[in-house]
Design a protein around this motif. Structure first.
Motif, short mmCIF file in Angstrom:
data_model
loop_
_atom_site.label_atom_id
_atom_site.label_comp_id
_atom_site.label_asym_id
_atom_site.label_seq_id
_atom_site.Cartn_x
_atom_site.Cartn_y
_atom_site.Cartn_z
N GLY A 109 0.74 -0.99 -0.25
CA GLY A 109 0.33 0.46 0.21
C GLY A 109 0.79 1.28 -0.23
O GLY A 109 0.11 2.31 0.18
N THR A 110 2.02 1.04 -0.77
CA THR A 110 2.90 2.53 -0.47
C THR A 110 4.08 2.15 -1.44
O THR A 110 4.66 1.18 -2.19
CB THR A 110 3.75 2.65 0.62
N ARG A 111 4.20 3.51 -2.32
CA ARG A 111 5.01 3.38 -3.05
C ARG A 111 6.51 3.79 -2.80
O ARG A 111 8.13 3.90 -3.34
CB ARG A 111 5.13 4.80 -3.74
N THR A 112 7.14 3.92 -1.21
CA THR A 112 8.50 3.87 0.04
C THR A 112 8.09 3.01 0.45
O THR A 112 7.66 3.36 1.83
CB THR A 112 7.93 5.34 -0.27
N PRO A 113 8.08 1.69 0.12
CA PRO A 113 7.90 0.49 2.06
C PRO A 113 9.90 1.00 2.60
O PRO A 113 9.29 0.79 3.53
CB PRO A 113 7.98 -0.76 1.13
N GLU A 114 10.18 1.43 1.97
CA GLU A 114 11.83 1.98 2.68
C GLU A 114 11.23 2.93 4.12
O GLU A 114 12.42 2.73 5.25
CB GLU A 114 13.10 2.46 2.40
N LEU A 115 10.04 4.09 3.92
CA LEU A 115 9.76 4.45 4.85
C LEU A 115 9.07 3.91 5.69
O LEU A 115 9.65 4.14 7.66
CB LEU A 115 9.22 4.87 4.48
N TYR A 116 8.63 2.67 5.43
CA TYR A 116 8.39 1.51 6.99
C TYR A 116 9.12 0.36 7.44
O TYR A 116 8.71 -0.35 7.98
CB TYR A 116 7.67 1.29 6.56
N GLN A 117 10.33 0.00 7.53
CA GLN A 117 10.68 -0.91 8.21
C GLN A 117 12.04 -0.65 8.72
O GLN A 117 12.41 -1.20 9.55
CB GLN A 117 12.16 -1.26 6.58
N THR A 118 11.83 0.64 10.00
CA THR A 118 11.73 0.98 10.92
C THR A 118 10.87 1.80 11.34
O THR A 118 10.00 2.15 10.90
CB THR A 118 12.52 1.93 11.01
N SER A 119 10.96 0.99 12.13
CA SER A 119 9.96 2.29 13.36
C SER A 119 9.85 3.13 14.80
O SER A 119 11.03 1.78 15.80
CB SER A 119 8.34 1.42 13.47
N ARG A 120 9.94 3.72 14.97
CA ARG A 120 10.29 4.60 16.34
C ARG A 120 9.15 3.82 16.94
O ARG A 120 7.78 4.00 17.21
CB ARG A 120 10.12 5.80 16.29
N ILE A 121 9.43 3.55 18.20
CA ILE A 121 7.84 2.43 19.79
C ILE A 121 8.33 3.55 20.95
O ILE A 121 9.59 3.30 21.37
CB ILE A 121 8.71 0.81 19.57
N SER A 122 7.87 3.42 21.62
CA SER A 122 7.51 4.29 23.00
C SER A 122 6.72 3.19 23.67
O SER A 122 5.14 3.35 23.07
CB SER A 122 6.96 5.46 22.59
N PRO A 123 7.20 2.92 25.30
CA PRO A 123 6.38 2.59 26.43
C PRO A 123 5.38 2.90 26.86
O PRO A 123 4.17 3.00 27.72
CB PRO A 123 7.05 2.01 27.03
#
Length: 608
Positions: free
Chosen positions: A54-68
């Motif tokens: 669902g995106t033309r830029t999958p590289e943007l979604y290969q890392t995510s910032r997470i927080s508790p």
């Protein structure tokens, strides 16, 4: 990384527990709060090689910032105006439901705030995207008025915590951007470029004969305004973290010249008006009465206190205005006004049981934050129904910090002259000026009983045994009829929750402050996380001062204690009276003279 004509910058991958980082370009800042509980890999960046659809830029979604818990992004140095904020999400931890495995039952739920306003409650990435490993972009409009943008992702305790692995919860985001919805302004042409001719000779020629006259005029103006400026600086002394400053003309325009039709109410401080700023924000402007000497101290106190704290159950201060004798505070506007107007006034809004319970729990959480989580600790001193405001979703916001006291952790108590509202004052504070956070706990107990019963803490129009809410609640409790306290207009309510609220309220209003629970325990009891303690003694108030006070260890051995009991006297009418602070001192030994007991009996029945 460049995508869709937007340059994305990576934030600091080493960002960890309770940290704050500004990016190398100084365009963004990131704040992360919280610690993952029992998580094997406590990393705060999620790396995945999964291909997001669902995106033309999958590289943007290969890392995510997470927080508790709490994740904030700040856009820095922005030009004021409207912006389009894009938040990019993809769920990479939880499996697809179609796998029919238990690891697919996890949910990640959090709230999205932009510029301090809740824009999406209980946001679920996988649900909104139609499943995991699917990219989704959520766009929001935001107004920047103070040259910065705040995006806040907050885990509110919902969703799962241990599926598919221990510690899989909290907000997560892959990327974000903020693009102005206007053409940014640019500076004029630099010297030496075509069209910018050199007129130095002409400027000097005009400036020399006018210079002396200009200096004279400037000196006169400076002299005339110096006194006013000194007065303003005196008011602002001690305010370290100053919120935004508004001009009087700006607030006058926002309120349509303080039109009476925009008046929301009026208290001892002064009138409050509804207004709309040029950026579209709806505000409440509290105007200090010029004749109020006490109000100046409360004005500075309120700015100092509320600027230092921020919580979803505390009203938000946008800024203030000081021009000459004018003193104004600018708050967020809350649509449903105050709790006392809804409960006791001629208001068409009816609070059902879930809403009342939520208001009670939210207020308790706000006080717990003030007492235990904010630094320095804060005692509100005037917790009452009229100081609890309700927003559009009927969520409570504690307001009016004019009487609040900053409370040093190292001190057992503060001795001070009494300030607050009779009917909500704790007995040891009303009679001896002995102040701890337990004074707020007592006031909360009274408010909780008002919420559940739908009536004020004293009402002379009722039968004798019902005039004083605390006494009536205790009599019903002794006879195992506590549910008789519930507002008769509530056709449906949860019996167990109602009994829990009543039990907590009776614990909060115990005679001795040592027997009252701290607000964090109150929150746990209301939420059902721990059992409500047994109420072993009768709550006490000024109608019954003859009780064993086990707080004598706080006082000097030679400090006299009141020996006379207070007799009840009914007042002719109900009204609200406050004893504001004129002067106070702090310490662990010195104790000011106690309140005149005889005078208090005259206003005892005037609860609100």
């Amino acid at each position: 990384m460049r995508a869709d004509n937007i340059v994305y910058e990576a934030d600091n991958s080493s960002l960890s527990t309770s940290s704050y980082v500004v990016t190398n370009t100084e365009k963004w800042a990131v704040s992360n709060v919280g610690m993952f509980n029992e998580k094997e890999n406590p990393a705060y960046v999620l790396n995945t090689l999964a291909q997001m659809t669902g995106t033309r830029t999958p590289e943007l979604y290969q890392t995510s910032r997470i927080s508790p818990g709490s994740l904030r992004y700040y856009g820095l140095g922005l030009e004021n105006g409207p912006y389009k904020v894009s938040l990019l999400f993809a769920e990479a931890s939880i499996l697809d439901r179609s796998t029919e495995r238990w690891e697919s039952l996890g949910t990640r739920v959090f709230d999205i705030y932009i510029q301090g306003t809740l824009r999406w409650k209980d946001f679920d990435i996988s649900k909104e995207a139609g499943g995991p490993n699917r990219a989704i972009i959520k766009n929001f409009n935001a107004a920047v008025s103070e040259n910065h943008l705040e995006i806040h992702l907050l885990w509110a305790g919902k969703g799962t915590c241990c599926v598919p692995t221990q510690g899989d919860y909290g907000p997560a985001i892959s990327a974000l951007s903020a693009v102005s919805a206007f053409k940014p302004s640019v500076s004029g042409l630099p010297p030496g470029t075509p069209g910018n001719k050199n007129h130095t000779g002409m400027i000097v020629g005009i400036a020399v004969p006018l210079g002396i006259l200009g200096l004279i005029v400037i000196s006169i103006v400076f002299y005339m305004r110096r006194k006013k400026d000194n007065d303003d600086e005196e008011v602002l002394v001690g305010i370290e973290s100053k919120p935004n400053t508004f001009s009087y003309a700006e607030l006058r325009s926002a309120t349509k010249d303080f039109d009476p039709s925009n008046k929301l109410g009026e208290g001892g401080y002064g009138p409050v008006y509804k207004g709309t700023l040029s950026d579209g924000r709806v505000i409440a402007v509290k105007q200090l009465s010029i004749a109020s000497h006490q109000g100046k101290n409360q004005f500075v106190n309120e700015i100092t206190t509320i600027s230092a704290v921020q919580h979803r159950s505390l009203v938000r201060l946008y800024g203030f205005c000081i021009e000459g004798a004018r003193r104004l505070l600018v708050y967020e506007y809350l649509e449903n006004k105050s709790l006392d107007q809804v409960l006791f006034g001629d208001n068409e809004l009816h609070l059902d049981w879930p809403t009342r319970f939520s208001i009670c729990l939210g207020t308790a959480r706000g006080l717990a934050y003030l007492h235990e989580d904010s630094r320095p600790r804060i005692v509100h001193r005037d917790v009452k129904a009229s100081n609890i405001l309700l927003d559009a979703e009927l969520c409570p916001k504690i307001s009016d910090f004019g009487l609040a006291k900053l409370y040093d952790d190292k001190k057992t108590h503060i001795s001070t002259r009494v300030a607050g509202t009779v009917g909500y004052l704790a007995p040891e504070y009303a009679m001896r000026g002995h102040l701890t956070e337990k004074a707020d706990v007592f006031s909360f107990g009274v408010v909780a009983l008002e919420i559940i019963s739908g009536r004020a803490n004293s009402d002379n129009s009722l039968d004798t045994e019902k005039i004083y809410l605390l006494e009536w609640a205790w009599n019903l409790h002794e006879n195992n009829q506590s549910l008789g306290l519930v507002d008769p207009t509530l056709t449906e309510f949860n019996d167990m929750e109602a009994l829990r609220v009543i039990g907590v309220a009776l614990l909060c209003t115990q005679a001795s402050p040592m027997m009252r629970p701290p607000m964090s325990r109150v929150v746990a009891m209301l939420a059902g996380d721990i059992e409500v303690g047994s109420v072993i003694s009768k709550p006490s108030y000024l109608t019954d001062w003859d009780f064993k006070d086990i707080t004598a260890s706080f006082l000097k051995e030679d400090t006299p204690t009141p020996s006379s009991s207070i007799k009840r006297r009914n007042s002719k009418e109900k009204s609200q009276r406050e004893n504001p602070v004129d002067d106070h001192s702090e310490g662990t030994d010195a104790l000011v003279s106690p309140v005149n007991v005889t005078q208090l009996t005259d206003i005892l029945a005037e609860g609100r």
